[in-house]
Write a protein that holds these residues in place. Sequence first.
Motif, PDB file in Angstrom:
ATOM      1  N   THR A 180      27.218 -41.186  90.902  1.00 24.74           N
ATOM      2  CA  THR A 180      26.229 -41.838  90.041  1.00 24.74           C
ATOM      3  C   THR A 180      26.056 -43.313  90.385  1.00 24.74           C
ATOM      4  O   THR A 180      24.938 -43.835  90.387  1.00 24.74           O
ATOM      5  CB  THR A 180      26.644 -41.707  88.566  1.00 24.74           C
ATOM      6  OG1 THR A 180      26.723 -40.323  88.225  1.00 24.74           O
ATOM      7  CG2 THR A 180      25.664 -42.394  87.640  1.00 24.74           C
ATOM      8  N   LEU A 181      27.182 -43.983  90.694  1.00 18.53           N
ATOM      9  CA  LEU A 181      27.142 -45.429  90.937  1.00 18.53           C
ATOM     10  C   LEU A 181      27.003 -45.793  92.407  1.00 18.53           C
ATOM     11  O   LEU A 181      26.940 -46.976  92.752  1.00 18.53           O
ATOM     12  CB  LEU A 181      28.411 -46.082  90.366  1.00 18.53           C
ATOM     13  CG  LEU A 181      28.607 -45.946  88.856  1.00 18.53           C
ATOM     14  CD1 LEU A 181      29.922 -46.580  88.429  1.00 18.53           C
ATOM     15  CD2 LEU A 181      27.439 -46.553  88.104  1.00 18.53           C
ATOM     16  N   GLY A 182      26.981 -44.790  93.289  1.00 20.39           N
ATOM     17  CA  GLY A 182      26.855 -45.064  94.714  1.00 20.39           C
ATOM     18  C   GLY A 182      28.109 -45.671  95.308  1.00 20.39           C
ATOM     19  O   GLY A 182      28.036 -46.531  96.195  1.00 20.39           O
ATOM     20  N   LEU A 183      29.272 -45.239  94.812  1.00 13.92           N
ATOM     21  CA  LEU A 183      30.563 -45.740  95.275  1.00 13.92           C
ATOM     22  C   LEU A 183      31.357 -44.603  95.897  1.00 13.92           C
ATOM     23  O   LEU A 183      31.027 -43.439  95.719  1.00 13.92           O
ATOM     24  CB  LEU A 183      31.367 -46.294  94.091  1.00 13.92           C
ATOM     25  CG  LEU A 183      30.718 -47.376  93.248  1.00 13.92           C
ATOM     26  CD1 LEU A 183      31.550 -47.649  92.009  1.00 13.92           C
ATOM     27  CD2 LEU A 183      30.547 -48.635  94.074  1.00 13.92           C
ATOM     28  N   SER A 184      32.451 -44.945  96.566  1.00 17.48           N
ATOM     29  CA  SER A 184      33.367 -43.907  97.030  1.00 17.48           C
ATOM     30  C   SER A 184      34.277 -43.535  95.864  1.00 17.48           C
ATOM     31  O   SER A 184      34.481 -44.311  94.921  1.00 17.48           O
ATOM     32  CB  SER A 184      34.206 -44.403  98.212  1.00 17.48           C
ATOM     33  OG  SER A 184      35.166 -45.343  97.773  1.00 17.48           O
ATOM     34  N   GLU A 185      34.834 -42.346  95.936  1.00 17.55           N
ATOM     35  CA  GLU A 185      35.762 -41.913  94.901  1.00 17.55           C
ATOM     36  C   GLU A 185      36.989 -42.827  94.859  1.00 17.55           C
ATOM     37  O   GLU A 185      37.511 -43.141  93.782  1.00 17.55           O
ATOM     38  CB  GLU A 185      36.174 -40.465  95.158  1.00 17.55           C
ATOM     39  CG  GLU A 185      36.888 -39.819  94.008  1.00 17.55           C
ATOM     40  CD  GLU A 185      37.089 -38.328  94.196  1.00 17.55           C
ATOM     41  OE1 GLU A 185      37.859 -37.755  93.411  1.00 17.55           O
ATOM     42  OE2 GLU A 185      36.486 -37.732  95.125  1.00 17.55           O
ATOM     43  N   GLN A 186      37.431 -43.296  96.018  1.00 13.30           N
ATOM     44  CA  GLN A 186      38.580 -44.206  96.068  1.00 13.30           C
ATOM     45  C   GLN A 186      38.267 -45.526  95.370  1.00 13.30           C
ATOM     46  O   GLN A 186      39.122 -46.092  94.680  1.00 13.30           O
ATOM     47  CB  GLN A 186      39.024 -44.469  97.511  1.00 13.30           C
ATOM     48  CG  GLN A 186      40.293 -45.295  97.613  1.00 13.30           C
ATOM     49  CD  GLN A 186      41.486 -44.641  96.922  1.00 13.30           C
ATOM     50  OE1 GLN A 186      41.770 -43.476  97.165  1.00 13.30           O
ATOM     51  NE2 GLN A 186      42.162 -45.375  96.060  1.00 13.30           N
ATOM     52  N   GLY A 191      31.269 -44.071  82.352  1.00 16.69           N
ATOM     53  CA  GLY A 191      31.393 -42.749  82.952  1.00 16.69           C
ATOM     54  C   GLY A 191      32.586 -41.984  82.397  1.00 16.69           C
ATOM     55  O   GLY A 191      32.495 -40.777  82.122  1.00 16.69           O
ATOM     56  N   VAL A 192      33.694 -42.672  82.213  1.00 20.18           N
ATOM     57  CA  VAL A 192      34.887 -42.034  81.639  1.00 20.18           C
ATOM     58  C   VAL A 192      34.594 -41.575  80.215  1.00 20.18           C
ATOM     59  O   VAL A 192      34.914 -40.442  79.838  1.00 20.18           O
ATOM     60  CB  VAL A 192      36.103 -42.985  81.680  1.00 20.18           C
ATOM     61  CG1 VAL A 192      37.271 -42.425  80.874  1.00 20.18           C
ATOM     62  CG2 VAL A 192      36.525 -43.248  83.125  1.00 20.18           C
ATOM     63  N   VAL A 193      33.977 -42.436  79.427  1.00 20.80           N
ATOM     64  CA  VAL A 193      33.650 -42.095  78.044  1.00 20.80           C
ATOM     65  C   VAL A 193      32.720 -40.879  77.997  1.00 20.80           C
ATOM     66  O   VAL A 193      32.837 -40.029  77.115  1.00 20.80           O
ATOM     67  CB  VAL A 193      33.024 -43.302  77.312  1.00 20.80           C
ATOM     68  CG1 VAL A 193      32.454 -42.904  75.956  1.00 20.80           C
ATOM     69  CG2 VAL A 193      34.056 -44.410  77.149  1.00 20.80           C
ATOM     70  N   ALA A 194      31.836 -40.777  78.976  1.00 17.48           N
ATOM     71  CA  ALA A 194      30.901 -39.648  79.042  1.00 17.48           C
ATOM     72  C   ALA A 194      31.564 -38.367  79.538  1.00 17.48           C
ATOM     73  O   ALA A 194      30.922 -37.320  79.588  1.00 17.48           O
ATOM     74  CB  ALA A 194      29.716 -40.004  79.934  1.00 17.48           C
ATOM     75  N   GLY A 195      32.832 -38.461  79.925  1.00 10.98           N
ATOM     76  CA  GLY A 195      33.558 -37.273  80.367  1.00 10.98           C
ATOM     77  C   GLY A 195      33.355 -36.920  81.826  1.00 10.98           C
ATOM     78  O   GLY A 195      33.674 -35.809  82.248  1.00 10.98           O
ATOM     79  N   ASN A 214      35.967 -38.673  88.441  1.00  8.50           N
ATOM     80  CA  ASN A 214      35.851 -39.793  89.376  1.00  8.50           C
ATOM     81  C   ASN A 214      34.758 -39.525  90.400  1.00  8.50           C
ATOM     82  O   ASN A 214      33.990 -40.425  90.749  1.00  8.50           O
ATOM     83  CB  ASN A 214      37.179 -40.045  90.084  1.00  8.50           C
ATOM     84  CG  ASN A 214      38.224 -40.638  89.170  1.00  8.50           C
ATOM     85  OD1 ASN A 214      37.936 -41.041  88.042  1.00  8.50           O
ATOM     86  ND2 ASN A 214      39.447 -40.691  89.636  1.00  8.50           N
ATOM     87  N   ARG A 215      34.690 -38.308  90.883  1.00  4.99           N
ATOM     88  CA  ARG A 215      33.674 -37.951  91.876  1.00  4.99           C
ATOM     89  C   ARG A 215      32.270 -38.109  91.301  1.00  4.99           C
ATOM     90  O   ARG A 215      31.372 -38.646  91.963  1.00  4.99           O
ATOM     91  CB  ARG A 215      33.894 -36.517  92.355  1.00  4.99           C
ATOM     92  CG  ARG A 215      32.873 -36.094  93.405  1.00  4.99           C
ATOM     93  CD  ARG A 215      33.215 -34.764  93.983  1.00  4.99           C
ATOM     94  NE  ARG A 215      34.405 -34.971  94.821  1.00  4.99           N
ATOM     95  CZ  ARG A 215      35.131 -34.004  95.339  1.00  4.99           C
ATOM     96  NH1 ARG A 215      34.836 -32.755  95.118  1.00  4.99           N
ATOM     97  NH2 ARG A 215      36.174 -34.280  96.093  1.00  4.99           N
TER      98      ARG A 215
END
Length: 67
Positions: A30-36, A17-21, A24-25
Amino acid sequence: MTNDYGLTPRERDVIAGVVAGRTNREIARTLGLSEQTVKNVLSTVFLKCRVRNRLELALFAVRDLDR
């Protein structure tokens, strides 16, 4: 990506995700996680990959991790 740096599948997903730019949100959504959780994962990834920020992580991933 290989697991040479002791990265978990979740950590590799966040790196992608980081590489894709993505923010965090966006990664969290996308991954079904919290931002934290994404922030926590990134902190661990920074230590494992010995980088200090997202830019260094992206460069490291493109250069040193197999896809």
